[in-house]
Design an enzyme around this catalytic site. Structure first.
Site, short mmCIF file in Angstrom:
data_model
loop_
_atom_site.label_atom_id
_atom_site.label_comp_id
_atom_site.label_asym_id
_atom_site.label_seq_id
_atom_site.Cartn_x
_atom_site.Cartn_y
_atom_site.Cartn_z
N ASP A 1 39.21 38.96 44.28
CA ASP A 1 39.90 40.19 43.89
C ASP A 1 39.03 41.40 44.26
OD1 ASP A 1 37.93 39.50 41.98
OD2 ASP A 1 39.02 40.42 40.32
N HIS B 1 27.64 39.11 40.31
CA HIS B 1 28.18 37.89 39.70
C HIS B 1 28.71 36.91 40.75
CE1 HIS B 1 28.45 40.18 35.89
NE2 HIS B 1 28.92 41.16 36.63
#
Ligand code: BDR
Ligand code: CA
Length: 313
Positions: free
Chosen positions: A10, A240
């Site tokens: 995303d 991340h």
């Protein structure tokens, strides 16, 4: 050994950094990018993924996937973390390409059938596309080599609520389906991603070893760094999404624990990922839950070096 992957994403600033890492690494073969709502709406996620492929000169399929959670209203997105454009408001010109006509879930199923037992699904956004792919092809777990996700918080707090991490919180019902499937799932959650802070110096290094891709990450991550540095003494940000990819290449950088996993879907604890370690419960609700691997420790120094060396290639 080369790893065939589908990267479900995303984009998103740390997504961009992870996508470029995958493109740069000679042992990773990215079959396609499947996009999903999350940091940004899915139309923007697909457009951003196409732009990242164009910048990296990669002509691979980019598919558009689910636009909203399995259950509940449309997401509110994370523009406050990733900027209005998902790239830290740097006004980077969008590439002209069009997405592949297949949905993200259909692409995952098609590729799994084409390369049975060879593909690792690396999911770095909410898990709606993987859940839908499981519905389209119930035998998907038998066709897939493994699933590695960035998401969840096993033994630490969350980043959206005290108990939930963003990717899982965003589509908790989909995550519940993905965690319950009979495949090898490895979770890289906030346990490890928040344990590895990156300073502005890291961004400068990425830019200097790779002015094009590293330069893009450097520029996009300025806004992202401001978000993460609000209550810190020194500027910091977190990448991340690159961790599951780093683990594919250098598994020895991580410590993993195995346990039965459950995802909460009740409103208060939505998206909480809880792990029952061996011999910690006799409850069937937990012992009958699927077993997954969870990353609990990472070697920061070697991980950072792996990122820089790979961007330098
Ligand atoms: C996750 O949420 C998004 O903001 C990042 O791209 C990452 O996938 C971290 O919680
Ligand atoms: Ca992401």
């Amino acid at each position: 050994m080369s790893h065939k992957i589908i990267l479900d994403t995303d984009p998103g600033i740390d997504d961009a950094m992870a996508i470029f890492f995958a493109f740069q690494h000679p042992e990773i073969d990215v079959l396609g990018l499947t996009t999903v709502f999350g940091n940004v709406p899915v139309d923007m996620a697909a457009k951003n993924a196409i732009t990242l492929c164009d910048l990296a000169k990669q002509s691979i399929p980019v598919c558009k996937g689910v636009a909203r959670p399995w259950v509940g209203p449309e997401s509110t997105y994370a523009h406050f973390v990733h900027g209005d454009d998902g790239f830290g408001n740097i006004d980077y010109p969008a590439a002209k390409g069009e997405p592949d006509p297949r949905s993200s879930a259909q692409f995952i199923v098609d590729m799994a059938r084409q390369y049975p037992g060879e593909i690792t699904l690396v999911a770095i956004g909410p898990l709606g596309n993987l859940a839908l792919a499981l519905r389209l092809e119930p035998d998907l777990p038998k066709l897939i080599k493994g699933v590695s996700i960035m998401g969840g918080a096993a033994f630490v707090g969350g980043n959206v609520t005290p108990v939930a991490e963003a990717n899982i919180w965003n589509d908790a019902y989909a995550a519940e389906i993905v965690f319950a499937a009979d495949w090898e799932l490895t979770m890289f959650g906030l346990d490890v991603t928040y344990a590895c802070p990156f300073s502005p110096d890291f961004l400068t290094q990425l830019k200097s070893v790779n002015p094009s891709l590293g330069g893009f990450v450097h520029d996009a991550a300025q806004f992202y760094t401001q978000f993460y540095s609000q209550n810190e003494e020194q500027d910091v940000c977190y990448f991340h999404d690159a961790m599951p990819l780093a683990h594919l290449i250098e598994p020895s950088l991580f410590e993993l624990k195995t346990g039965h996993a459950r995802v909460s879907t009740d409103p208060l604890n939505q998206g909480q990922t809880s792990i029952a370690l061996p011999n910690t419960t006799a409850s069937p609700d937990w012992l009958e839950a699927q077993t997954i691997k969870v990353a609990t420790k990472v070697n920061n120094q070697q991980l950072t070096q792996l990122y820089i060396d790979t961007y330098a290639l």
